[in-house]
Scaffold this active site. Structure first.
Site, PDB file in Angstrom:
ATOM      1  N   VAL A  12       0.835  -1.209   0.000  1.00 49.12           N
ATOM      2  CA  VAL A  12       0.000   0.000   0.000  1.00 49.12           C
ATOM      3  C   VAL A  12       0.869   1.257   0.000  1.00 49.12           C
ATOM      4  O   VAL A  12       0.578   2.227  -0.706  1.00 49.12           O
ATOM      5  CB  VAL A  12      -0.976   0.008   1.201  1.00 49.12           C
ATOM      6  CG1 VAL A  12      -1.875   1.230   1.143  1.00 49.12           C
ATOM      7  CG2 VAL A  12      -1.831  -1.246   1.191  1.00 49.12           C
ATOM      8  N   LYS A 100      -5.902  -1.209   9.800  1.00 50.42           N
ATOM      9  CA  LYS A 100      -7.100  -1.516  10.597  1.00 50.42           C
ATOM     10  C   LYS A 100      -6.775  -2.087  11.967  1.00 50.42           C
ATOM     11  O   LYS A 100      -7.531  -1.925  12.916  1.00 50.42           O
ATOM     12  CB  LYS A 100      -8.029  -2.466   9.836  1.00 50.42           C
ATOM     13  CG  LYS A 100      -7.361  -3.713   9.293  1.00 50.42           C
ATOM     14  CD  LYS A 100      -7.212  -3.684   7.799  1.00 50.42           C
ATOM     15  CE  LYS A 100      -6.167  -4.675   7.347  1.00 50.42           C
ATOM     16  NZ  LYS A 100      -6.184  -4.967   5.952  1.00 50.42           N
ATOM     17  N   GLU A 124      -9.798   6.140   6.180  1.00 47.75           N
ATOM     18  CA  GLU A 124     -10.783   5.648   5.199  1.00 47.75           C
ATOM     19  C   GLU A 124     -10.360   4.305   4.611  1.00 47.75           C
ATOM     20  O   GLU A 124     -11.188   3.424   4.347  1.00 47.75           O
ATOM     21  CB  GLU A 124     -10.939   6.686   4.080  1.00 47.75           C
ATOM     22  CG  GLU A 124     -11.939   6.342   3.009  1.00 47.75           C
ATOM     23  CD  GLU A 124     -13.373   6.239   3.532  1.00 47.75           C
ATOM     24  OE1 GLU A 124     -13.928   7.244   3.943  1.00 47.75           O
ATOM     25  OE2 GLU A 124     -13.932   5.118   3.516  1.00 47.75           O
ATOM     26  N   VAL A 127     -11.054   0.181   6.058  1.00 44.95           N
ATOM     27  CA  VAL A 127     -12.216  -0.696   5.825  1.00 44.95           C
ATOM     28  C   VAL A 127     -12.661  -0.552   4.375  1.00 44.95           C
ATOM     29  O   VAL A 127     -12.813   0.564   3.878  1.00 44.95           O
ATOM     30  CB  VAL A 127     -13.405  -0.316   6.731  1.00 44.95           C
ATOM     31  CG1 VAL A 127     -14.595  -1.258   6.485  1.00 44.95           C
ATOM     32  CG2 VAL A 127     -13.016  -0.346   8.197  1.00 44.95           C
ATOM     33  N   GLY A 129     -11.114  -1.232   1.582  1.00 43.49           N
ATOM     34  CA  GLY A 129     -10.115  -0.880   0.555  1.00 43.49           C
ATOM     35  C   GLY A 129     -10.424   0.472  -0.060  1.00 43.49           C
ATOM     36  O   GLY A 129     -10.435   1.496   0.621  1.00 43.49           O
ATOM     37  N   ILE A 131     -13.210   1.619  -1.275  1.00 40.65           N
ATOM     38  CA  ILE A 131     -14.604   2.114  -1.239  1.00 40.65           C
ATOM     39  C   ILE A 131     -14.707   3.293  -0.276  1.00 40.65           C
ATOM     40  O   ILE A 131     -14.323   3.160   0.888  1.00 40.65           O
ATOM     41  CB  ILE A 131     -15.593   1.040  -0.741  1.00 40.65           C
ATOM     42  CG1 ILE A 131     -15.372  -0.290  -1.435  1.00 40.65           C
ATOM     43  CG2 ILE A 131     -17.031   1.509  -0.905  1.00 40.65           C
ATOM     44  CD1 ILE A 131     -16.184  -1.432  -0.812  1.00 40.65           C
ATOM     45  N   GLU A 185      -3.303 -10.575   3.806  1.00 35.54           N
ATOM     46  CA  GLU A 185      -2.420 -10.017   4.829  1.00 35.54           C
ATOM     47  C   GLU A 185      -1.090 -10.762   4.802  1.00 35.54           C
ATOM     48  O   GLU A 185      -0.997 -11.868   4.267  1.00 35.54           O
ATOM     49  CB  GLU A 185      -3.055 -10.199   6.214  1.00 35.54           C
ATOM     50  CG  GLU A 185      -4.367  -9.471   6.397  1.00 35.54           C
ATOM     51  CD  GLU A 185      -4.215  -7.977   6.191  1.00 35.54           C
ATOM     52  OE1 GLU A 185      -3.524  -7.327   6.972  1.00 35.54           O
ATOM     53  OE2 GLU A 185      -4.788  -7.453   5.207  1.00 35.54           O
ATOM     54  N   LYS A 200     -12.307  -4.806  11.005  1.00 34.14           N
ATOM     55  CA  LYS A 200     -13.076  -3.856  10.200  1.00 34.14           C
ATOM     56  C   LYS A 200     -14.488  -3.660  10.764  1.00 34.14           C
ATOM     57  O   LYS A 200     -14.998  -2.527  10.775  1.00 34.14           O
ATOM     58  CB  LYS A 200     -13.126  -4.338   8.749  1.00 34.14           C
ATOM     59  CG  LYS A 200     -11.738  -4.282   8.087  1.00 34.14           C
ATOM     60  CD  LYS A 200     -11.704  -5.028   6.777  1.00 34.14           C
ATOM     61  CE  LYS A 200     -10.364  -4.915   6.075  1.00 34.14           C
ATOM     62  NZ  LYS A 200     -10.208  -5.855   4.959  1.00 34.14           N
ATOM     63  N   GLY A 297      -6.111  -4.556  -2.494  1.00 34.79           N
ATOM     64  CA  GLY A 297      -5.265  -4.318  -3.660  1.00 34.79           C
ATOM     65  C   GLY A 297      -4.526  -3.001  -3.504  1.00 34.79           C
ATOM     66  O   GLY A 297      -4.999  -2.066  -2.853  1.00 34.79           O
TER      67      GLY A 297
HETATM   68  N1  HSE Z   1      -6.280  -8.704   3.442  1.00 30.67           N
HETATM   69  C1  HSE Z   1      -7.270  -7.710   3.298  1.00 30.67           C
HETATM   70  C2  HSE Z   1      -8.392  -8.279   2.445  1.00 30.67           C
HETATM   71  C3  HSE Z   1      -6.677  -6.493   2.651  1.00 30.67           C
HETATM   72  O1  HSE Z   1      -8.210  -9.339   1.839  1.00 30.67           O
HETATM   73  O2  HSE Z   1      -9.470  -7.710   2.411  1.00 30.67           O
HETATM   74  C4  HSE Z   1      -7.544  -5.281   2.667  1.00 30.67           C
HETATM   75  O3  HSE Z   1      -7.845  -4.867   3.954  1.00 30.67           O
END
Ligand code: HSE
Length: 376
Positions: A12, A100, A124, A127, A129, A131, A185, A200, A297
């Protein structure tokens, strides 16, 4: 010039660097000033990378530089991410994050520290990604009572369940594919066993209800026990199985959980596949609103962080005044075993949907080898 620092140059963090470089001119127009990534904190070097000359290995260089207005914490894990965020806020620097784990475990304290120091703490990207879902919930919760927040909150497990359902892909192969695409992760058990979704949903519950409980205090079940035949049987009974994070007010407390659920085909969430996430918010006035998009992603997540950065630096954040979280405990939670649901029992030709009953009651109904899932 706005000077910022990125802590952690993994998936990220490097995505954020890429996004900020790509959008440099657009951002300068929007902010009325340039934005420079002055430092990148990482243990590694990045020779040949366009931002490779910004790399430092000592957080104090960033902390003690008065030119740094904002720190983007993209390290992952609790420590030292929490410690660095706290120090940056106390030093009067804004902090944005996709982490998170830190928001779920230390969010109440970090928000309070931000307030005391006249800076912002925004998350933001923590939770859903890419969105944009947290801000609308904050705004909605100011005006209306939120009844429930539910969603598909983990892209990795949603991808795995989708591959299992559509292609019959074995669990391990689908997980490897999710890892290679940068969704999972660092330790994918956090995805598979539901902990990532638990972090989340406690964040979403805090936005909706003002109380943040520890992810370890809520009932959490992942997708390890979901069998391909359960997905097939669910399809024959008019639905599918999804890992759902859910938060609502029940029996005088908060009912917050993560578990695989049966979702009828007439619900939007049943059609959210692959790495996509969706969050459904139900308020008395507005009814149900569903937010949908890429849940994991590199670039989608970086885009959510970028949005926090531009909101702060352009001075357009208003929603944070509404963010006061009480640090909750198990006493704030209602006892899930007292709540009745309809259940989907998966057992070949004997698969069926039950009348509403407690989990203890459905367990007694099931024969050996039958799995059961609450209906959403
Ligand atoms: N490992 C998390 C997922 C990444 O697959 O949603 C995004 O928070």
């Amino acid at each position: 010039m706005h000077n910022i620092a990125i802590l952690g140059f993994g998936t990220v963090g490097s995505g954020l660097g890429e996004a900020l470089l790509t959008d440099r001119e657009r951002l300068a127009r929007h902010l009325g000033d340039g934005l420079d990534i002055k430092y990148i904190l990482d243990l590694r070097e990045f020779p040949g990378h366009p931002l490779g000359d910004r790399v430092v290995h000592d957080f104090n260089i960033i902390l003690n530089d008065p030119e740094i207005e904002l720190v983007a914490e993209m390290m992952g894990g609790s420590h030292p991410a929490y410690d660095f965020s706290l120090a940056a806020l106390k030093a009067g620097k804004h902090v944005v994050t996709s982490n998170k784990e830190v928001v779920a475990n230390f969010g109440a304290e970090l928000l309070e520290t931000a307030r005391q120091n006249g800076v912002r703490y925004l998350f933001e990207a923590s939770v859903g990604g890419g969105i944009p879902v947290l801000r609308p919930i904050i705004n909605e919760a100011v005006l209306h009572e939120v009844r429930s927040v539910r969603g598909i909150l983990n892209g990795t497990t949603n991808y795995i369940l989708t591959q299992m359902r559509i292609h019959g892909t074995p669990f391990a192969d689908a997980l490897s594919a999710a890892q290679s695409m940068g969704y999972a992760e660092a330790n994918p058990t956090a995805d598979v066993d539901g902990l990532d979704a638990a972090r989340k949903i406690v964040i979403l519950a805090a936005l909706a209800f003002g109380v943040i409980v520890k992810p370890d205090d809520i009932p959490v079940k992942g997708i390890r026990d979901v069998r391909p035949e359960d997905l097939q049987a669910a399809g024959a009974c008019g639905g599918t199985l999804k890992l759902i994070g859910s938060a609502s007010r029940e029996c005088g407390g908060l009912l917050i959980s993560v578990r695989p659920c049966f979702v009828r085909h007439d619900r939007l969430l049943a059609h959210v596949d692959d790495v996509f996430n969706a969050v459904s918010v139900d308020t008395g006035v507005l009814g149900e609103v569903v937010y949908y998009g890429a849940g994991a992603g590199k670039l989608p997540t970086a885009a959510a962080v970028e949005a926090d950065i531009t909101d702060i630096l352009s001075g357009s954040v208003q929603s944070q005044e509404a963010l006061t979280w009480k640090a909750g405990s198990r006493d704030d939670l209602c006892d899930a075993s007292l709540v009745s649901y309809s259940w989907f029992i998966s057992g070949g030709t004997d698969s069926r949907i039950t009348e509403p009953m407690t989990e203890e009651a459905v367990k007694k109904l099931c024969a050996a080898g039958q799995n059961y899932y609450p209906c959403l």
